[in-house]
Design an enzyme around this catalytic site. Structure first.
Site, PDB file in Angstrom:
ATOM      1  N   PHE A 128       0.862  -1.188   0.000  1.00 18.52           N
ATOM      2  CA  PHE A 128       0.000   0.000   0.000  1.00 18.52           C
ATOM      3  C   PHE A 128       0.896   1.235   0.000  1.00 18.52           C
ATOM      4  CE2 PHE A 128      -2.361   3.492   1.864  1.00 18.52           C
ATOM      5  CZ  PHE A 128      -3.532   3.438   1.127  1.00 18.52           C
ATOM      6  N   ASP A 215       9.601   2.357   1.306  1.00 17.18           N
ATOM      7  CA  ASP A 215       8.459   3.094   1.866  1.00 17.18           C
ATOM      8  C   ASP A 215       8.336   2.743   3.352  1.00 17.18           C
ATOM      9  OD1 ASP A 215       6.024   4.028   2.762  1.00 17.18           O
ATOM     10  OD2 ASP A 215       4.854   3.340   1.042  1.00 17.18           O
ATOM     11  N   LYS A 244       3.351   9.624   8.702  1.00 16.72           N
ATOM     12  CA  LYS A 244       2.743   9.062   9.917  1.00 16.72           C
ATOM     13  C   LYS A 244       3.420   9.484  11.233  1.00 16.72           C
ATOM     14  CE  LYS A 244       0.252   5.106   7.957  1.00 16.72           C
ATOM     15  NZ  LYS A 244      -1.095   5.349   8.399  1.00 16.72           N
TER      16      LYS A 244
HETATM   17  C1  LIG Z   1       3.268   2.228   3.803  1.00 12.74           C
HETATM   18  C2  LIG Z   1       2.345   3.373   3.539  1.00 12.74           C
HETATM   19  N1  LIG Z   1       2.636   4.232   2.549  1.00 12.74           N
HETATM   20  C3  LIG Z   1       1.845   5.270   2.279  1.00 12.74           C
HETATM   21  C4  LIG Z   1       0.693   5.508   2.994  1.00 12.74           C
HETATM   22  C5  LIG Z   1      -0.167   6.685   2.652  1.00 12.74           C
HETATM   23  O1  LIG Z   1      -0.055   7.646   3.653  1.00 12.74           O
HETATM   24  P1  LIG Z   1      -1.149   8.811   3.765  1.00 12.74           P
HETATM   25  O2  LIG Z   1      -2.418   8.180   4.214  1.00 12.74           O
HETATM   26  O3  LIG Z   1      -0.554   9.740   4.796  1.00 12.74           O
HETATM   27  O4  LIG Z   1      -1.248   9.444   2.427  1.00 12.74           O
HETATM   28  C6  LIG Z   1       0.355   4.653   4.033  1.00 12.74           C
HETATM   29  C7  LIG Z   1      -0.882   4.855   4.799  1.00 12.74           C
HETATM   30  O5  LIG Z   1      -1.416   3.968   5.425  1.00 12.74           O
HETATM   31  C8  LIG Z   1       1.197   3.556   4.314  1.00 12.74           C
HETATM   32  O6  LIG Z   1       0.907   2.701   5.290  1.00 12.74           O
END
Ligand SMILES: Cc1ncc(COP(=O)(O)O)c(C=O)c1O
Length: 396
Positions: A128, A215, A244
């Site tokens: 994700f 990521d 986050k």
């Molecule tokens: C691994 C990862 N990347 C990107 C995101 C996207 O982050 P945002 O919701 O702040 O756009 C998330 C959100 O859950 C995530 O867990």
């Protein structure tokens, strides 16, 4: 009728006060928080150091100035992030998807600079990366993508933990310029990359001169017992998107680059009005300094072990995964109902990928509180398993 757009399935509870790892709802009921606003509230609630820093920031009267001017706190935050990541340059934005969007742009620009007109990025099944058009295209979930086609092109998908699949793509696709991986998949069900696999992937990236992009939006920032998952594997990536937990609840994102990605973005290549503003930067500096001062990395390992071993002791619960305070417990059947039952029992948790209980507690949780998480959760899991026993390995 609420005018809030109906894009989330919400539980009928509102938390209105917090302290440490504890939350209170509107009726004054107290809850133990094992989710931290989905890995955001690193320092829990009302942490005195964060509170003091933010209060001083508000009292200064300057919450935002724009990136047209120098922002001393942004420089300070970038220095801190460079120290903990081992990388060189930080672009600040406001969310995880923005950090990933920046990473994807860095990879494409890197490709173009190497003469690749249609650069491609290897991404993983079940990953994700966010919900913008580029990041949902990089995401390995049809549920996230459905209805938003045409997808952004330039992504090649492989299964996680399968080095041969990457080697095969390397053989036949000359457009690949980067590998983009969530080293512990959060939304996908707490799927952990093997460290040997990460090292193998890094080796391929070195040989092919691809960018290694990690990521760490959900798994980074100390949650696994080290600042970042790649540090468990013992190498430096080229690009690390963060968000986050980076500012303990103030919206922020960061795309951190080094190695081959250093210097790829030049003036005018990317921007964000709010990105790196003094309010968010104050929270970043306070969060990182407090993690260091309070030894929260070691704490995450210790308390994570308490929770994981407690859950593993629940009869019939076979699959407890994760590292540090990023924990998944897979049940044999969809278990969304456990979220509501946990709330009734005064515990905040989440279920992801339909059948995985996900725990992402604040890094300030202590061992006694960790044991309390298990005490509150274990009876619910036992009752669930009694109602719907886990399928045997053969039946899965
Ligand atoms: C691994 C990862 N990347 C990107 C995101 C996207 O982050 P945002 O919701 O702040 O756009 C998330 C959100 O859950 C995530 O867990």
């Amino acid at each position: 009728m609420s005018h809030v757009m109906d894009t989330y399935a919400r539980q009928p509870v509102a938390f209105v006060r917090g302290e440490g790892v504890w939350l209170w709802d509107e009726a004054g009921k107290k809850y133990l928080d094992a989710l931290a606003g989905i890995a955001v509230n690193t320092l829990g609630y009302a942490h005195p150091k964060l509170r003091k820093a933010l209060t001083e920031r508000i009292d200064s009267g300057v919450l935002h100035t724009s990136n047209l001017w120098r922002i001393p706190d942004q420089e300070k935050a970038a220095d801190r992030i460079a120290e903990i990541t081992g990388l060189d340059e930080v672009f600040f934005c406001n969310s995880g998807l923005e950090a990933n969007e920046a990473a994807i742009k860095v990879a494409r620009k890197y490709g173009h600079e190497r003469g690749v007109a249609e650069p491609a990025i290897i991404v993983m099944e079940k990953a994700f990366h966010g919900r913008s058009l580029a990041t949902l295209s990089a995401t390995g979930s049809r549920k996230v993508q459905a209805g938003f086609e045409p997808l952004v092109s330039g992504f090649v998908r492989v299964p996680l933990n399968d080095l041969d699949a990457v080697r095969q793509v390397a053989e036949r696709n000359k457009n690949v310029v980067a590998v983009f991986i969530e080293p512990i998949q959060g939304e996908g069900g707490i799927n952990v990359s093997r460290l040997e696999y990460l090292r193998g992937l890094k080796e391929i990236c070195e040989r092919k001169e691809w960018l290694f992009m990690s990521d760490e939006v959900q798994c980074g920032l100390g949650r696994t017992g080290k600042w970042f998952v790649y540090q468990h594997a013992g190498f430096l990536p080229d690009v690390v998107p963060l968000a986050k937990g980076l500012a303990s609840g103030v919206p922020v994102g960061a795309c951190v680059v080094g190695g081959r990605a250093r210097g790829v973005f030049k003036p005018g290549n990317h921007g964000s009005t709010f990105g790196g503003n003094p309010l968010a930067m104050t929270a970043v500096v306070a969060t990182i300094d407090t993690i260091r001062e309070e030894g929260l990395l070691a704490n995450a390992s210790r308390v994570g072990e308490v929770i994981r071993s407690g859950l593993k002791a629940v009869d019939g619960l076979s699959d407890v995964r994760g590292m540090g305070l990023m924990i998944g417990a897979e049940l044999g059947a969809p278990c969304g109902e456990i979220v509501r039952q946990a709330l009734e029992a005064g515990l905040v948790i989440n279920v992801t990928a339909d059948n995985v209980i996900r725990l992402l507690p604040p890094l300030v949780m202590n061992e006694a509180e960790g044991r309390m998480v298990v005490e509150r959760l274990a009876p619910l899991v036992r009752a669930f398993l009694a109602r719907s026993p886990e399928p045997t390995a053969a039946a899965r």
